[in-house]
Design an enzyme around this catalytic site. Sequence first.
Site, PDB file in Angstrom:
ATOM      1  N   HIS A   9      38.890  43.974  30.870  1.00 41.29           N
ATOM      2  CA  HIS A   9      38.567  43.202  32.066  1.00 41.29           C
ATOM      3  C   HIS A   9      37.874  41.884  31.683  1.00 41.29           C
ATOM      4  CE1 HIS A   9      35.867  42.893  35.841  1.00 41.29           C
ATOM      5  NE2 HIS A   9      37.074  42.545  36.216  1.00 41.29           N
ATOM      6  N   HIS A  51      35.338  33.110  36.446  1.00 39.43           N
ATOM      7  CA  HIS A  51      35.355  34.030  37.584  1.00 39.43           C
ATOM      8  C   HIS A  51      34.713  33.428  38.826  1.00 39.43           C
ATOM      9  CE1 HIS A  51      33.817  37.324  40.129  1.00 39.43           C
ATOM     10  NE2 HIS A  51      34.876  37.989  39.728  1.00 39.43           N
TER      11      HIS A  51
HETATM   12  O1  G3P Z   1      41.923  41.833  38.533  1.00 37.46           O
HETATM   13  C1  G3P Z   1      41.054  42.912  38.647  1.00 37.46           C
HETATM   14  C2  G3P Z   1      39.616  42.477  38.783  1.00 37.46           C
HETATM   15  O2  G3P Z   1      39.317  41.492  37.834  1.00 37.46           O
HETATM   16  C3  G3P Z   1      39.293  41.969  40.154  1.00 37.46           C
HETATM   17  O3  G3P Z   1      37.937  41.720  40.329  1.00 37.46           O
HETATM   18  O4  G3P Z   1      36.055  40.178  40.680  1.00 37.46           O
HETATM   19  O5  G3P Z   1      36.459  41.120  38.429  1.00 37.46           O
HETATM   20  O6  G3P Z   1      37.986  39.407  39.339  1.00 37.46           O
HETATM   21  P1  G3P Z   1      37.090  40.547  39.653  1.00 37.46           P
HETATM   22 MG    MG Z   2      39.494  39.345  37.731  1.00 33.36          MG
END
Ligand code: G3P
Ligand code: MG
Length: 239
Positions: A9, A51
């Site tokens: 992630h 992000h």
């Molecule tokens: O794409 C999955 C996840 O990354 C979505 O949440 O807020 O971490 O971008 P976020």
């Molecule tokens: Mg994401």
Amino acid sequence: MIYPRIIAHRCGGALAPENTLAGLRIAARIGCRGVEFDAMLGADGVPVLIHDETLERTTTGLGSVAAIDSTRLLLLDAGCRHHRAFSEESLPSLEQALRLCASLGLWANVEIKPAAGHEAETGRAVARVATAIGGKLLLSSFSPEALQAAAVEAPPLPRAVLVEAVPADWRVRMAESGSRALHCAGNTLTEEMAREVCNAGYPLACYTVNRRDDAARLFALGVSAVFTDRPDLWQVAEM
Ligand code: G3P
Ligand code: MG
């Protein structure tokens, strides 16, 4: 669509500063085959990896990403907020990230993360860069407008609808953007909804799953992949 089961992630999960090239290198080094990262536009319309809509949490910059040209964004330190050991780490462009993924053999889920008011423009720009660089790619977004714009710009690029909880009208959302897969929060997924989506033949992937037992529950429900900050919890053969 074939997913790597364990997807780091925000590039490298908790093992590196989020949305950085260092994260991609660490993910590859520990045996991850897939990564996810967030792409947003600078003021000049060039997609960069970040992000938040503002710079403060993850970089040494100040203010809105959308107000600053990418040439200046790429000079920011995106590593030291994570740990001083990463203080040489710059905020990368989407192009740099995709080129590195290609050279490391990483499958990449590019999450289109538009700043408010820039939805369609971000979808188009991300799709253009993704088409130009290529690689094993999947686009996703919480923004239907961004995903639809990406679909118009680059119809062949695979897309996934990204939601928190799977909505009752998930089939409509998929059809509107010509998406082939659904991404949702793992802690919202019910057995019934997992069965409905999987039985319809669509892959499901869940974020953000940082415990092996939570991932095991989701895999047992038919989920194809999990996004995790802790890819180090799995052995290479399990990824
Ligand atoms: O794409 C999955 C996840 O990354 C979505 O949440 O807020 O971490 O971008 P976020
Ligand atoms: Mg994401």
